[in-house]
Design a protein around this motif. Structure first.
Motif, PDB file in Angstrom:
ATOM      1  N   PRO A 425      -5.310   4.096  -8.953  1.00 43.86           N
ATOM      2  CA  PRO A 425      -6.372   3.095  -9.146  1.00 43.86           C
ATOM      3  C   PRO A 425      -7.413   3.564 -10.154  1.00 43.86           C
ATOM      4  O   PRO A 425      -7.621   4.769 -10.351  1.00 43.86           O
ATOM      5  N   LYS A 426      -8.060   2.607 -10.782  1.00 46.75           N
ATOM      6  CA  LYS A 426      -9.131   2.904 -11.741  1.00 46.75           C
ATOM      7  C   LYS A 426     -10.238   3.707 -11.047  1.00 46.75           C
ATOM      8  O   LYS A 426     -10.594   3.440  -9.903  1.00 46.75           O
ATOM      9  N   ASP A 427     -10.750   4.705 -11.761  1.00 50.39           N
ATOM     10  CA  ASP A 427     -11.823   5.567 -11.250  1.00 50.39           C
ATOM     11  C   ASP A 427     -11.408   6.242  -9.943  1.00 50.39           C
ATOM     12  O   ASP A 427     -12.199   6.359  -8.996  1.00 50.39           O
ATOM     13  N   SER A 433     -10.632   6.265   0.190  1.00 51.76           N
ATOM     14  CA  SER A 433      -9.442   5.602   0.722  1.00 51.76           C
ATOM     15  C   SER A 433      -9.165   4.332  -0.083  1.00 51.76           C
ATOM     16  O   SER A 433     -10.101   3.626  -0.476  1.00 51.76           O
ATOM     17  N   TYR A 434      -7.864   4.049  -0.311  1.00 53.98           N
ATOM     18  CA  TYR A 434      -7.488   2.927  -1.174  1.00 53.98           C
ATOM     19  C   TYR A 434      -6.352   2.104  -0.555  1.00 53.98           C
ATOM     20  O   TYR A 434      -5.495   2.647   0.150  1.00 53.98           O
ATOM     21  N   PRO A 435      -6.305   0.811  -0.866  1.00 54.18           N
ATOM     22  CA  PRO A 435      -5.136  -0.002  -0.505  1.00 54.18           C
ATOM     23  C   PRO A 435      -4.025   0.233  -1.523  1.00 54.18           C
ATOM     24  O   PRO A 435      -4.243   0.867  -2.570  1.00 54.18           O
ATOM     25  N   GLY A 463      -8.464  -1.457  -8.076  1.00 48.46           N
ATOM     26  CA  GLY A 463      -8.657  -0.459  -7.038  1.00 48.46           C
ATOM     27  C   GLY A 463      -7.470  -0.214  -6.138  1.00 48.46           C
ATOM     28  O   GLY A 463      -7.635   0.305  -5.020  1.00 48.46           O
ATOM     29  N   TYR A 464      -6.269  -0.537  -6.597  1.00 50.30           N
ATOM     30  CA  TYR A 464      -5.061  -0.348  -5.793  1.00 50.30           C
ATOM     31  C   TYR A 464      -4.192   0.771  -6.354  1.00 50.30           C
ATOM     32  O   TYR A 464      -4.077   0.940  -7.578  1.00 50.30           O
ATOM     33  N   PHE A 465      -3.562   1.516  -5.456  1.00 47.80           N
ATOM     34  CA  PHE A 465      -2.379   2.261  -5.830  1.00 47.80           C
ATOM     35  C   PHE A 465      -1.258   1.224  -5.980  1.00 47.80           C
ATOM     36  O   PHE A 465      -1.137   0.316  -5.151  1.00 47.80           O
TER      37      PHE A 465
END
Length: 661
Positions: A425-427, A433-435, A463-465
């Motif tokens: 994800p960006k940044d 934690s990421y979705p 903002g996602y993997f």
């Protein structure tokens, strides 16, 4: 870095169809862009010469072209008011314009009285042309104005009805094709003489010119085409059948070094998806001799949603055949020698989408997606091996934007090595934690690779993997790896779940409760399968999917062949086999909120497939939504109308964010 936006693809430019002039000193190609206001695409002709690029046309409707000689292009167009009037009256004709690439405006060259496809130069003013006909009026091209008006009136009076008496009765992107055929015409562009060579019910499949002699594949049929084409030769104006039944399932003819080659497979070992062998054809007897038992494909199957237009995957140069081939997640350029040996030419990671080989120099022109960039034009020098980017059509589109670089990940699953990638994800902050989104390709005999994919890059920017892989059934690994006949939803499903586990293990920052899954075509099938076999996903987006092989058999344009081949059974003798591999059977176990995307003109995976799964979920109280597109087909995500592509990606992104943010 700035965030990539959903609508940024509207500014991308798509390159296609590079072709060298006969003397090999210059090449033309097409450049396409979206026109959001008109909700269409605009395609223009460009020229590459002596390392420089120059735009040739500007109406935005020049999507096909042919080299007439070293300095003149022929391209079909509707430009005059008279042509526009004929087009509005739905009259069938094709006007060709001639453009001198050294300067000047395009001028009208000639008009053919039918819907013309590919042109083949014979000699002087004589050409062969493929053309679409309706077998009900096979001599439409000979009719006077009164006759054509009578046909138009008959069409209008019957526009509320479709009478079917053959299969396939429709085809993706073409709607109903009952009694429509691809005919062969002889044309003299100086005298205007036109003569249909093939009989009304004959459909031409592939043609190659060996000198001034034409050889072609095809067959005449009424209720259903057979699986095997016949081989024909045109001698003067007379047709002669060289081989009434080739052993291959269709195939493509190629003229290489004065010889006639056939690329085709018998399908006896691996079914319809079996890779083509290469045969030489005795042009006197029509008999085949095996030149190369090829286990890999001879085209590119690397997926992306950032292309428009095509190009030849194979081209002869002297006695050698240059061709694309998919190897693991990349498409490379290889050459086939006269002795049947195969040799790599350009093997840079990424996707070579189309190419042209100069007949007179060591230059190859490539349209490619390298280094996770959008399409650009590259030159490759056969003598030095130097590969150089020569265009910068898309540099500004991605300048200053975050482009996630694919992180390779390989693992062993079910005794197989599985290849995949992860976009961060960006940044990305390792402490957060990421979705995540699992994206599954179509086919199944295609591949994902380390190339730019707009929808995946969008989700990474939000903002996602994003992770994706090539499970068993995918291309690029030979026939055996691609063959999952009778085993859909078995090893391929396990590979995808094992890959998901490996991604979660490598990136503990992914929140396991915020995992989404999506895919189209076979990817839609697998999305449907996943929600019926696990509840690990917070939501799903199933696109242009298959849910029921029994219904798919009877409604898809390829159903009666593809369903029986891929399921290794048929609805009459082994219906339980088709039902066992149908996601609908397992819908009773689904609890995952699911979005369905389908189009009314998708005759490959018809809307009934998505509707069945949607109904099953809603009936059982599972949150579901279906977005149905009018006027679109199976290619919605790749070449659908620009506004429709925006709506599709908005629907999917909003649905995923609703359940994972």
């Amino acid at each position: 870095m700035d965030q990539l936006q959903l609508t940024d693809f509207l500014r991308y430019r798509f390159l296609a169809q590079p072709k060298f002039a006969p003397d090999g000193q210059r090449a033309a190609f097409t450049v396409t862009n979206c026109n959001e206001e008109e909700n269409c695409y605009e395609t223009r002709l460009w020229l590459w010469e002596a390392g420089r690029l120059r735009q040739l046309t500007d109406l935005g409707k020049e999507s096909r072209f042919f080299w007439e000689d070293n300095t003149h292009l022929l391209f079909p167009a509707v430009r005059s008011k008279a042509e526009q009037k004929r087009q509005e009256a739905k009259e069938e004709f094709t006007s060709f314009y001639r453009l001198d690439v050294t300067g000047g405006e395009a001028t009208h060259a000639f008009t053919l009285p039918f819907a013309a496809g590919t042109l083949y130069h014979v000699a002087g003013p004589r050409y062969l042309a493929e053309g679409s006909i309706d077998a009900a009026w096979p001599d439409y091209y000979q009719m006077d104005q009164a006759g054509r008006e009578a046909v138009a009136k008959a069409y209008q009076e019957n526009q509320d009805y479709e009478v079917l008496d053959e299969i396939p009765f429709w085809f993706n992107g073409q709607n109903f094709v009952n009694k429509k055929r691809n005919a062969l015409f002889a044309c003299n562009i100086e005298t205007g003489e036109v003569h249909r060579l093939t009989e009304p019910l004959f459909s031409l499949d592939s043609l190659a010119m060996v000198g001034e002699t034409a050889y072609f594949l095809g067959e005449a049929y009424e209720a259903k085409p057979s699986e095997h084409s016949s081989l024909w030769v045109l001698e003067g104006d007379a047709l002669r059948c060289l081989n009434p039944k080739l052993p291959t399932l269709g195939g493509q003819l190629l003229a290489v070094g004065g010889k006639l080659l056939l690329l085709g497979s018998e399908g006896l070992r691996h079914g319809l998806n079996e890779n083509d062998y290469v045969y030489t054809i005795d042009t006197e007897t029509g008999c085949l001799s095996l030149l190369r038992a090829e286990e890999e494909n001879m085209y590119s199957s690397v997926g992306s949603d950032c292309r428009y237009g095509g190009g030849e995957p194979r081209q002869a140069r002297g006695e050698e055949l240059f061709h694309l081939t998919t190897r693991w997640g990349n498409s490379h350029l290889y050459r086939l020698s006269p002795d049947g040996s195969s040799h790599p030419v350009v093997t840079k990671d990424g996707s070579i989408d189309s190419f042209a080989v100069s007949p007179a120099t060591d230059t190859i022109l490539l349209v490619a997606m390298f280094d996770c960039k959008l399409q650009e034009l590259y030159t490759y020098d056969l003598a030095s091996g130097n590969l150089q980017q020569v265009s910068h059509f898309n540099d500004a589109c991605l300048a200053g934007k975050y482009v996630a670089q694919p992180q390779a990940l390989r693992l062993e699953s079910c005794g197989l090595e599985v290849e995949g990638w992860v976009l961060l994800p960006k940044d990305f902050d390792p402490s957060k934690s990421y979705p995540a989104v699992l994206d599954i390709h179509g086919g199944p005999k295609t591949v994902y690779g380390p190339v730019f994919y707009h929808e995946m890059q969008l989700w990474a920017n939000r903002g996602y993997f994003v992770f994706f892989c090539n499970p068993m059934g995918s291309d690029g690994r030979g026939n055996r790896f691609a063959d999952i006949r009778g085993h859909y939803g078995e090893t391929d499903y396990r590979n995808l779940m094992d890959f998901t586990d490996a991604v979660l293990a490598r990136y503990p920052q992914i929140d396991r409760k915020r995992l989404a899954v999506t895919g189209g075509s076979y990817g839609g099938f697998m999305t449907n399968w996943i929600i019926g076999h696990t509840d690990r996903c917070a939501c799903a987006a199933s696109q242009r999917s298959i849910s029921n092989w029994l219904s798919f058999y009877g409604v898809s344009d390829i159903g009666y062949r593809f369903a029986t081949d891929q399921c290794d059974g048929n609805p009459f003798d082994s219906p339980e086999q088709l039902w066992a591999h149908s996601p609908l059977r397992y819908a009773k176990s689904a609890v995952t909120p699911t979005l369905f995307i389908h189009s009314d003109e998708d005759h490959r995976c018809p809307m009934a497939e998505g509707m069945q799964m949607y109904t099953a979920l809603v009936d059982r109280g599972v949150p579901a939504r279906l977005c149905y597109f009018r006027g679109e087909n199976h290619e919605l995500s790749r070449s659908g109308k620009p506004k429709h592509r925006v709506r599709r990606l908005t629907e999917i992104t909003d649905w995923i964010e609703r359940y994972t943010k």
